[in-house]
Design an enzyme around this catalytic site. Structure first.
Site, PDB file in Angstrom:
ATOM      1  N   GLU A 192      68.554 111.583  37.160  1.00 29.16           N
ATOM      2  CA  GLU A 192      69.759 112.058  37.507  1.00 29.16           C
ATOM      3  C   GLU A 192      69.405 113.298  38.924  1.00 29.16           C
ATOM      4  O   GLU A 192      70.241 113.656  39.423  1.00 29.16           O
ATOM      5  CB  GLU A 192      70.890 112.895  36.720  1.00 29.16           C
ATOM      6  CG  GLU A 192      71.373 111.700  35.837  1.00 29.16           C
ATOM      7  CD  GLU A 192      70.415 111.451  34.532  1.00 29.16           C
ATOM      8  OE1 GLU A 192      69.324 111.548  34.482  1.00 29.16           O
ATOM      9  OE2 GLU A 192      71.010 111.082  33.594  1.00 29.16           O
ATOM     10  N   LYS A 216      69.036 121.330  13.297  1.00 29.89           N
ATOM     11  CA  LYS A 216      69.973 122.327  13.010  1.00 29.89           C
ATOM     12  C   LYS A 216      69.933 122.533  11.840  1.00 29.89           C
ATOM     13  O   LYS A 216      70.166 121.809  10.702  1.00 29.89           O
ATOM     14  CB  LYS A 216      71.336 121.999  13.478  1.00 29.89           C
ATOM     15  CG  LYS A 216      72.114 123.502  13.784  1.00 29.89           C
ATOM     16  CD  LYS A 216      73.133 123.241  14.751  1.00 29.89           C
ATOM     17  CE  LYS A 216      73.499 124.553  15.463  1.00 29.89           C
ATOM     18  NZ  LYS A 216      74.939 124.500  15.893  1.00 29.89           N
ATOM     19  N   THR A 258      69.030 105.340  33.883  1.00 25.01           N
ATOM     20  CA  THR A 258      68.356 106.029  33.028  1.00 25.01           C
ATOM     21  C   THR A 258      67.736 104.984  32.078  1.00 25.01           C
ATOM     22  O   THR A 258      68.237 103.706  32.082  1.00 25.01           O
ATOM     23  CB  THR A 258      69.335 106.965  32.485  1.00 25.01           C
ATOM     24  OG1 THR A 258      70.171 106.235  31.754  1.00 25.01           O
ATOM     25  CG2 THR A 258      69.759 108.091  33.320  1.00 25.01           C
ATOM     26  N   TRP A 296      68.968 126.784  15.117  1.00 21.46           N
ATOM     27  CA  TRP A 296      67.990 125.582  16.003  1.00 21.46           C
ATOM     28  C   TRP A 296      66.760 125.769  15.614  1.00 21.46           C
ATOM     29  O   TRP A 296      66.154 126.934  15.748  1.00 21.46           O
ATOM     30  CB  TRP A 296      68.480 125.788  17.344  1.00 21.46           C
ATOM     31  CG  TRP A 296      69.681 124.967  17.710  1.00 21.46           C
ATOM     32  CD1 TRP A 296      70.259 123.957  16.941  1.00 21.46           C
ATOM     33  CD2 TRP A 296      70.489 124.904  18.646  1.00 21.46           C
ATOM     34  NE1 TRP A 296      71.369 123.406  17.593  1.00 21.46           N
ATOM     35  CE2 TRP A 296      71.581 124.090  18.694  1.00 21.46           C
ATOM     36  CE3 TRP A 296      70.204 125.908  20.087  1.00 21.46           C
ATOM     37  CZ2 TRP A 296      72.339 123.983  19.726  1.00 21.46           C
ATOM     38  CZ3 TRP A 296      71.333 125.737  21.075  1.00 21.46           C
ATOM     39  CH2 TRP A 296      72.285 124.856  20.697  1.00 21.46           C
TER      40      TRP A 296
HETATM   41  P1  ADP Z   1      65.368 109.323  30.100  1.00 21.14           P
HETATM   42  O1  ADP Z   1      66.640 110.175  30.192  1.00 21.14           O
HETATM   43  O2  ADP Z   1      65.995 107.737  29.932  1.00 21.14           O
HETATM   44  O3  ADP Z   1      64.498 109.333  29.018  1.00 21.14           O
HETATM   45  P2  ADP Z   1      64.475 110.432  32.244  1.00 21.14           P
HETATM   46  O4  ADP Z   1      63.112 110.204  32.660  1.00 21.14           O
HETATM   47  O5  ADP Z   1      65.359 110.591  33.574  1.00 21.14           O
HETATM   48  O6  ADP Z   1      64.952 108.978  31.342  1.00 21.14           O
HETATM   49  O7  ADP Z   1      64.340 111.563  31.424  1.00 21.14           O
HETATM   50  C1  ADP Z   1      64.757 113.000  31.573  1.00 21.14           C
HETATM   51  C2  ADP Z   1      64.746 113.841  30.273  1.00 21.14           C
HETATM   52  O8  ADP Z   1      63.308 113.906  29.980  1.00 21.14           O
HETATM   53  C3  ADP Z   1      64.874 115.153  30.690  1.00 21.14           C
HETATM   54  O9  ADP Z   1      66.454 115.280  30.369  1.00 21.14           O
HETATM   55  C4  ADP Z   1      64.371 115.851  29.568  1.00 21.14           C
HETATM   56  O10 ADP Z   1      64.676 115.624  28.263  1.00 21.14           O
HETATM   57  C5  ADP Z   1      63.136 115.109  29.394  1.00 21.14           C
HETATM   58  N1  ADP Z   1      62.048 115.968  30.105  1.00 21.14           N
HETATM   59  C6  ADP Z   1      61.511 115.815  31.385  1.00 21.14           C
HETATM   60  N2  ADP Z   1      60.466 116.789  31.703  1.00 21.14           N
HETATM   61  C7  ADP Z   1      60.396 117.437  30.804  1.00 21.14           C
HETATM   62  C8  ADP Z   1      59.312 118.486  30.641  1.00 21.14           C
HETATM   63  N3  ADP Z   1      58.650 118.981  31.348  1.00 21.14           N
HETATM   64  N4  ADP Z   1      59.749 119.133  29.163  1.00 21.14           N
HETATM   65  C9  ADP Z   1      60.513 118.626  28.418  1.00 21.14           C
HETATM   66  N5  ADP Z   1      61.314 117.698  28.525  1.00 21.14           N
HETATM   67  C10 ADP Z   1      61.182 117.079  29.698  1.00 21.14           C
END
Ligand code: ADP
Length: 546
Positions: free
Chosen positions: A332, A437, A187, A442
Site C-alpha cells: 500500500e 495480549k 497484497t 502486549w
Molecule cells: P502482506 O501484507 O501481504 O504481507 P506486504 O509485503 O505489503 O504484504 O507486507 C507489508 C507488511 O510487512 C507491513 O505491514 C509489516 O507488517 C511487514 N513489514 C514490512 N517491513 C517490515 C519491517 N522492517 N519490520 C517489521 N515488519 C515489516
C-alpha cells in the site's frame, strides 16, 4: 502569485526516457541457470518500444490491464517500462498465489493480456480458462505449454519473441495525466481475498526518486543491483525503476532464488546492492558460511518485509563488511515508507539498536501512532498504537474494494503496531493480527523472535499467541535449530531472561523443522496458530522453577 516554473506530468515514460538517453551503456544481466544473458539499456529501450507496438497490435489500449506472471528477468523489466508508458496498466501477478486467489486477482483487475513465463504456464493454465476478461497470453522463454494448449482458444499463445520481432524500435509514447494508474499490485492476502492497490504515474515517479536518495537506498549509477525481491512483490520494492532512472546495472536471478544460485550470481557478478526479505539472507548466509563464499561486493543490502534479526545484520557486517539496511513498507506504500539509518551521533550498540527499528520515514511519507481510542499518541518512543501513514505514494483506497475501516481521516491504517520516538524513529512491535495480549499487556512477538534468533543454535524462530486460561494469551515459541545443534528449552528461556521482560519468556515451545512461509517469504503465523489449534505441533513446556 503563480510560479514561473514549467509544468510537466510525472510519468513512467520519463523514467524510461532518462535511463535510455543518459545511461544507454548500463546493463541488464539475467541469470539463466548456468549462463548470464546481457543487454544494455539501449538494447532494452528498443525492445520496450517493440513490446508496446506488439501489445497495441493485440488490442491493448489506454487503461487496459496487462498481467505479468513472471520471475525477475529482462523481459519483465521491459514490461515494467513499456506497459505504463503506453498508457496501459501493468498488473504483476504473484506466481505463488493459490489458484483461487490468482483467479480472483485476474478477474478483479480484468486483465486483458497476460505475459507469462513458460516455466509458469502450468500454474496459469489451472485458472486462466475460467478468467473471462483474458484475451491473449504471451509466453516468455521455452517450456512445456501443453497445459495451456489443452484449454483450446485461450491457450493459443504467442511467443514474446514473435510479438516484438520486426516491430519499430521507437514508439510515440502518449501524453498522460500523471494521476492515471500505471501499475497495480495486490497484497498477498494472508486473511481474506487479496486487496488491490493501483499506483499512479506520479506516485511511481516520486517513489522512484525517493529510492535514489541517500537518506533511503541511495541507488546510483555506480551500483550493480541484484533484484532478489520478486517483481510481483510490491514492484520489487520499486528497485527496478530506481535503478533504471539512475543508470544502475540490474542483475536478475529469474526463478533461481535458492541460496546456492544466489551466491553463484553474487560471486560472478559482484553486485553492490540488493534487496530481499530476511529469510532469503538467512539462507544465503548459512550457505556462504559453510562454503567459504565471498559476499563482500555489496555496499549495502536493503532488507524488510518483516523484522530483520539483529544477529543477521551483525553476521553480515562481521564476516563480509556488508551493511544490511532495514526498511519498512507495504504494498500500500509503494512500498518504501521508512529506512533505519542510525542518527550520526549513534555509535556502537546504540547504532545497532537503531538498526533494529523500522527507521525514519522517507521524505514524502508522514507517520503517526494512533491509540486504541483513535487518538494520536505522543512521539515519545513509549506510547504504543497502530501506525498510520500518508503521502503521495501511499494508497488512499483499495481498488474496487471499499474498506473504509482501513483508512482514518485520510491516513492509511497500516495494521502495524509500535511507537515513534522524538527523533522520528519507528519501532514495530507487531502486526495487529499477530499481537500477543497477555493479562491485558502486549508482548512483542517481533522482539522475542529477534532475541531468540541471536542464540547461536537458532536458525529461525517465530512466536505466536496461543490461548491461555489465566492470561487470555501466552506466547508459543516455534524454533528451528541449526543443523547438528541441540539445545534445551530451559537454556533458550534462560538466554532470553536478560533480553526481554521476565513475563515475556514463553512457557511453551515447539521445535519445528521449518517455519511456514507466505507467498512472499514471510513467517506465516496463521498457519502456525492453526497447527497448534489442531494439535499438530509437538509442544514442550518449560519446567517451572520451584
Ligand atoms: P502482506 O501484507 O501481504 O504481507 P506486504 O509485503 O505489503 O504484504 O507486507 C507489508 C507488511 O510487512 C507491513 O505491514 C509489516 O507488517 C511487514 N513489514 C514490512 N517491513 C517490515 C519491517 N522492517 N519490520 C517489521 N515488519 C515489516
Amino acid at each position: 502569485m503563480r510560479s514561473t516554473m514549467q509544468e510537466s506530468q510525472l510519468l513512467v515514460r520519463e523514467i524510461l526516457r532518462h535511463g535510455q538517453q543518459v545511461y544507454g551503456t548500463s546493463e541488464i544481466v539475467t541469470f539463466e541457470g548456468e549462463e548470464f544473458r546481457r543487454a544494455t539499456f539501449s538494447d532494452v529501450s528498443r525492445r520496450v518500444a517493440q513490446l508496446a507496438h506488439g501489445l497495441s497490435g493485440l488490442g491493448v489500449g489506454l487503461g487496459d490491464r496487462v498481467g505479468t506472471f513472471c520471475f525477475n528477468h529482462q523481459e519483465h523489466l521491459e514490461a515494467y517500462l513499456a506497459i505504463p508508458s503506453m498508457g496501459a496498466v501493468l498488473h504483476t501477478l504473484n506466481v505463488r498465489l493459490f489458484p483461487e486467489q490468482l483467479k480472483y486477482v485476474i478477474d478483479h483487475a480484468e486483465d486483458k493480456v497476460i505475459i507469462c513465463d513458460a516455466a509458469m504456464a502450468g500454474a496459469l493454465a489451472r485458472v486462466v480458462g475460467e478468467c473471462s476478461t483474458v484475451e491473449r497470453i504471451v509466453v516468455v522463454g521455452e517450456g512445456d505449454l501443453s497445459a495451456l494448449e489443452a484449454l483450446g482458444e485461450i491457450g493459443v499463445t504467442i511467443a514474446y519473441t514473435d510479438l516484438i520481432a520486426g516491430k519499430p524500435t521507437e514508439y510515440e509514447w502518449p501524453d498522460l495525466d500523471e494521476r492515471e494508474a500505471a501499475a497495480m499490485c495486490f497484497t498477498s492476502g494472508t486473511t481474506g481475498n487479496p486487496k488491490g492497490v493501483a499506483y499512479s504515474h506520479r506516485s511511481t515517479y516520486l517513489h522512484s526518486l525517493a529510492s535514489t536518495s541517500s537518506a533511503t537506498l541511495g541507488i546510483a549509477s555506480t551500483d550493480r543491483v541484484l533484484v532478489v525481491v520478486p517483481q510481483f512483490h510490491a514492484n520489487a520494492w520499486g528497485i527496478p525503476y530506481a535503478a533504471w532512472l539512475s543508470g544502475a546495472d540490474l542483475i536478475m536471478p529469474k526463478q533461481f532464488l535458492q541460496a546456492e544460485p544466489l551466491v553463484k550470481i553474487i560471486e560472478a557478478e559482484r553486485p553492490t546492492f540488493a534487496g530481499a526479505v530476511p529469510t532469503i539472507w538467512n539462507e544465503v548466509l548459512r550457505y556462504a558460511e559453510s562454503h567459504g563464499s565471498d559476499l563482500s561486493s555489496f555496499r549495502g543490502i536493503v532488507c524488510g518485509g518483516s523484522a530483520v534479526p539483529l544477529s543477521l545484520m551483525q553476521r553480515f557486517q562481521e564476516l563480509y563488511g556488508v551493511k544490511i539496511i532495514q526498511a519498512w513498507g507495504m504494498t500500500e506504500t509503494s512500498p518504501l515508507a521508512s529506512v533505519a539509518i542510525p542518527p550520526r551521533e549513534a555509535v556502537g550498540d546504540d547504532a545497532w539498536t537503531y538498526r533494529t527499528k523500522a527507521g525514519r520515514v522517507a521524505f514524502g511519507v508522514e507517520a503517526r501512532v494512533v491509540d486504541g481510542a483513535g487518538n494520536v499518541a505522543p512521539r515519545d518512543g513509549q506510547s504504543v498504537g497502530e501506525f498510520e501513514v500518508r503521502g503521495p505514494w501511499v494508497t488512499g483506497a483499495y481498488y474496487g474494494d471499499p474498506t473504509p475501516d482501513r483508512f482514518h481521516d485520510g491516513w492509511l491504517r497500516t495494521g502495524d503496531v509500535g511507537t515513534i520516538d522524538e527523533q522520528g524513529f519507528l519501532t514495530i512491535t507487531d502486526r495487529t493480527k499477530d499481537v500477543i495480549k497477555t493479562g491485558g499487556e502486549w508482548i512483542s512477538s517481533v522482539e522475542l523472535e529477534n532475541a531468540l534468533m541471536g542464540h547461536p543454535a537458532v536458525f529461525e524462530a517465530a512466536v505466536v499467541a496461543i490461548p491461555d486460561d489465566r492470561w487470555d494469551e501466552r506466547p508459543l515459541a516455534c524454533v528451528v535449530l541449526n543443523e547438528g545443534t541441540e539445545v534445551s528449552v530451559a537454556e533458550l528461556a534462560s538466554y532470553l531472561t536478560d533480553k526481554v521482560a521476565k513475563w515475556w519468556v514463553p512457557e511453551r515451545w515447539s521445535f519445528v523443522s521449518e517455519v511456514p512461509k507466505t507467498s512472499v517469504g514471510k513467517f506465516d503465523k496463521k498457519v502456525l496458530r492453526a497447527e497448534f489449534a489442531k494439535g499438530d505441533l509437538e509442544v514442550v513446556a518449560l519446567e517451572k522453577k520451584a
